[in-house]
Design a protein around this motif. Structure first.
Motif, PDB file in Angstrom:
ATOM      1  N   SER A 156      54.603  54.867  67.048  1.00 42.24           N
ATOM      2  CA  SER A 156      54.272  56.237  67.418  1.00 42.24           C
ATOM      3  C   SER A 156      55.086  57.279  66.662  1.00 42.24           C
ATOM      4  N   VAL A 157      54.393  58.203  66.013  1.00 49.87           N
ATOM      5  CA  VAL A 157      55.041  59.351  65.384  1.00 49.87           C
ATOM      6  C   VAL A 157      55.574  60.300  66.452  1.00 49.87           C
ATOM      7  N   THR A 158      54.792  60.491  67.517  1.00 48.83           N
ATOM      8  CA  THR A 158      55.219  61.378  68.592  1.00 48.83           C
ATOM      9  C   THR A 158      56.526  60.907  69.207  1.00 48.83           C
ATOM     10  N   ARG A 159      56.645  59.594  69.410  1.00 52.80           N
ATOM     11  CA  ARG A 159      57.892  59.051  69.985  1.00 52.80           C
ATOM     12  C   ARG A 159      59.059  59.268  69.037  1.00 52.80           C
ATOM     13  N   ARG A 160      58.846  59.036  67.757  1.00 52.16           N
ATOM     14  CA  ARG A 160      59.940  59.202  66.794  1.00 52.16           C
ATOM     15  C   ARG A 160      60.416  60.655  66.751  1.00 52.16           C
ATOM     16  N   LEU A 161      59.470  61.600  66.758  1.00 49.82           N
ATOM     17  CA  LEU A 161      59.845  63.006  66.666  1.00 49.82           C
ATOM     18  C   LEU A 161      60.518  63.516  67.936  1.00 49.82           C
ATOM     19  N   THR A 162      60.248  62.876  69.058  1.00 49.44           N
ATOM     20  CA  THR A 162      60.751  63.374  70.340  1.00 49.44           C
ATOM     21  C   THR A 162      61.927  62.575  70.884  1.00 49.44           C
ATOM     22  N   PHE A 163      61.909  61.247  70.676  1.00 45.57           N
ATOM     23  CA  PHE A 163      62.890  60.375  71.329  1.00 45.57           C
ATOM     24  C   PHE A 163      63.862  59.700  70.362  1.00 45.57           C
ATOM     25  N   GLY A 164      63.526  59.635  69.081  1.00 41.94           N
ATOM     26  CA  GLY A 164      64.442  59.021  68.139  1.00 41.94           C
ATOM     27  C   GLY A 164      63.791  57.924  67.318  1.00 41.94           C
ATOM     28  N   GLN A 165      64.590  57.276  66.489  1.00 46.64           N
ATOM     29  CA  GLN A 165      64.088  56.309  65.524  1.00 46.64           C
ATOM     30  C   GLN A 165      63.520  55.067  66.200  1.00 46.64           C
ATOM     31  N   GLU A 166      62.474  54.524  65.600  1.00 48.38           N
ATOM     32  CA  GLU A 166      61.822  53.324  66.127  1.00 48.38           C
ATOM     33  C   GLU A 166      62.798  52.162  66.254  1.00 48.38           C
ATOM     34  N   SER A 167      63.700  52.024  65.308  1.00 48.76           N
ATOM     35  CA  SER A 167      64.635  50.898  65.333  1.00 48.76           C
ATOM     36  C   SER A 167      65.511  50.882  66.578  1.00 48.76           C
ATOM     37  N   ASP A 168      65.690  52.040  67.204  1.00 49.39           N
ATOM     38  CA  ASP A 168      66.513  52.127  68.411  1.00 49.39           C
ATOM     39  C   ASP A 168      65.710  51.902  69.693  1.00 49.39           C
ATOM     40  N   LEU A 169      64.380  51.934  69.597  1.00 45.53           N
ATOM     41  CA  LEU A 169      63.547  51.933  70.798  1.00 45.53           C
ATOM     42  C   LEU A 169      62.567  50.774  70.863  1.00 45.53           C
ATOM     43  N   VAL A 170      62.396  50.047  69.767  1.00 43.95           N
ATOM     44  CA  VAL A 170      61.416  48.955  69.704  1.00 43.95           C
ATOM     45  C   VAL A 170      62.160  47.649  69.453  1.00 43.95           C
ATOM     46  N   ARG A 171      61.860  46.647  70.287  1.00 39.94           N
ATOM     47  CA  ARG A 171      62.550  45.365  70.198  1.00 39.94           C
ATOM     48  C   ARG A 171      61.610  44.288  69.661  1.00 39.94           C
ATOM     49  N   HIS A 172      62.001  43.670  68.564  1.00 43.20           N
ATOM     50  CA  HIS A 172      61.235  42.559  67.994  1.00 43.20           C
ATOM     51  C   HIS A 172      61.318  41.359  68.927  1.00 43.20           C
ATOM     52  N   MET A 173      60.159  40.729  69.211  1.00 41.78           N
ATOM     53  CA  MET A 173      60.089  39.636  70.172  1.00 41.78           C
ATOM     54  C   MET A 173      60.096  38.257  69.517  1.00 41.78           C
TER      55      MET A 173
END
Length: 377
Positions: A156-173
């Motif tokens: 999500s671009v919206t999440r990145r712009l509002t909450f921060g970088q994907e690497s900090d919020l998405v966990r590889h399973m």
């Protein structure tokens, strides 16, 4: 809160657009792609999503588009069946599996007359204050909206712009997944998905779409780019180079296709799904990843969010109500995702044998599920 921008025209976005418009909101939907995405796994519409689809009037179309898949047959390298799960036995009669592209198209057709859809564009910047959100687009002129909803998926671009970088919020399973359509002449006889496993890898053919499916265990790959198709083809070829059954043939198809979906199997973990006048929906907020429930949760979440916004003039109150209600559906699915991966792609040869033997218990599991459905009615 009369004007709403939705980023993403997949499953959650059009569903939310439909219901917000029904409540009197003026809705704009922006989508990076040129049209709703056609590829991806067949997906399930079940539980609360069936109710949403029925109230939208699209359930008859979904039934006509249903894959009719009956189960999953696990096969050895020679194609002999070594285990089977009858999926019809654990589904409610009103639930359906449909190709993801068909679901997206049907939801778009239902909502396109109620919202302003703008394809081939994307959000590049968001600046919010207490009264609205100023939005900058890649192509269109800047605009101001009362609310912005990110329904733009795992990346999500919206999440990145509002909450921060994907690497900090998405966990590889620990898994990667790929799908590609096979075209009209490749459908299998019968209605079972056929799946072949070797330790840590699974390759399957879906009979109704028809399409190929790959799933394999791997740690996060350095430099992985979810938008680099040539990289994806190399990763698949390396992972399945020594797998037999139909893998060589399917890899040949992958090498020449221009319609390959490939991504890390990941989960989004956020403490809160909203900030000010920006909120997240679907995979952008709570990706459960891979195992059939993402579309159901997207549709259910969209309805819940629309009802919350219609019921409160204060966005914070509405977003709190939406998140509290929808987490009760999404959080258990996230917690149980590991069970699905163990079933589809056992890590060891012993695990494959144990899984195949366990399918002999499936009739008892199915009978218990049918009883539970009957008691729930």
């Amino acid at each position: 809160m009369s004007t709403v921008l939705i980023s993403g025209a997949g499953i959650a976005g059009p569903t939310l657009a439909y219901w917000l418009a029904r409540h009197g909101f003026r809705v704009t939907v922006v989508e990076r792609g040129g049209e709703p995405r056609s590829s991806g796994n067949p997906v399930d519409v079940r539980g609360p999503a069936v109710t949403v689809a029925e109230r939208m009037g699209v359930m008859p179309r979904l039934r006509r588009a249903a894959t009719g898949t009956t189960g999953v047959s696990f096969v050895d390298a020679a194609g002999r069946r070594v285990g089977r799960m009858d999926m019809r036995a654990v589904q409610r009669p009103d639930e359906v599996e449909v190709p993801r592209g068909d679901l997206a198209s049907i939801l778009y057709e239902a909502s396109r007359g109620h919202a302003d859809f703008r394809f081939d564009d994307s959000i590049t910047a968001l600046a919010q204050d207490g009264h609205g959100v100023d939005v900058t687009f890649e192509h269109a002129a800047p605009r101001r909206f009362d609310l912005v909803i990110g329904a733009d998926g795992l990346h999500s671009v919206t999440r990145r712009l509002t909450f921060g970088q994907e690497s900090d919020l998405v966990r590889h399973m620990g898994l990667y997944v790929a799908t590609t359509p096979l075209g009209g002449g490749a459908a299998e006889a019968g209605r079972d998905i056929l799946m072949h496993n070797v330790p840590g890898r699974a390759v399957a053919v879906h009979p109704a779409a028809p399409g190929a499916f790959f799933l394999y265990r791997s740690p996060a790959m350095p430099g992985f780019d979810h938008a680099d198709t040539e990289q994806h083809k190399r990763m698949l070829t390396d992972a399945f180079a020594d797998v037999s059954w139909r893998a060589p043939e399917l890899l040949e198809r992958v090498s020449v296709t221009d319609d390959l979906y490939f991504d890390s199997v990941s989960q989004v973990r956020l403490h809160r799904w909203w900030k000010g006048r920006v909120a997240l929906l679907g995979d952008a907020s709570s990706c459960v990843s891979l195992f059939g429930d993402g579309s159901t949760l997207a549709m259910a979440g969209a309805f819940t969010l629309a009802e919350a916004l219609a019921g409160s003039a204060d966005p914070e109150t509405a977003f709190r109500r939406y998140e509290a209600a929808h987490r009760r559906l999404a959080d258990p699915k996230q917690r149980n995702a590991g069970q699905g991966s163990a079933l589809l792609v056992p890590a060891t040869r012993g695990g494959i044998v144990a899984r195949n033997l366990a399918t002999r218990l499936w009739p008892a599991v199915a009978a218990a599920t049918r009883l539970r459905h009957a008691l729930a009615r």
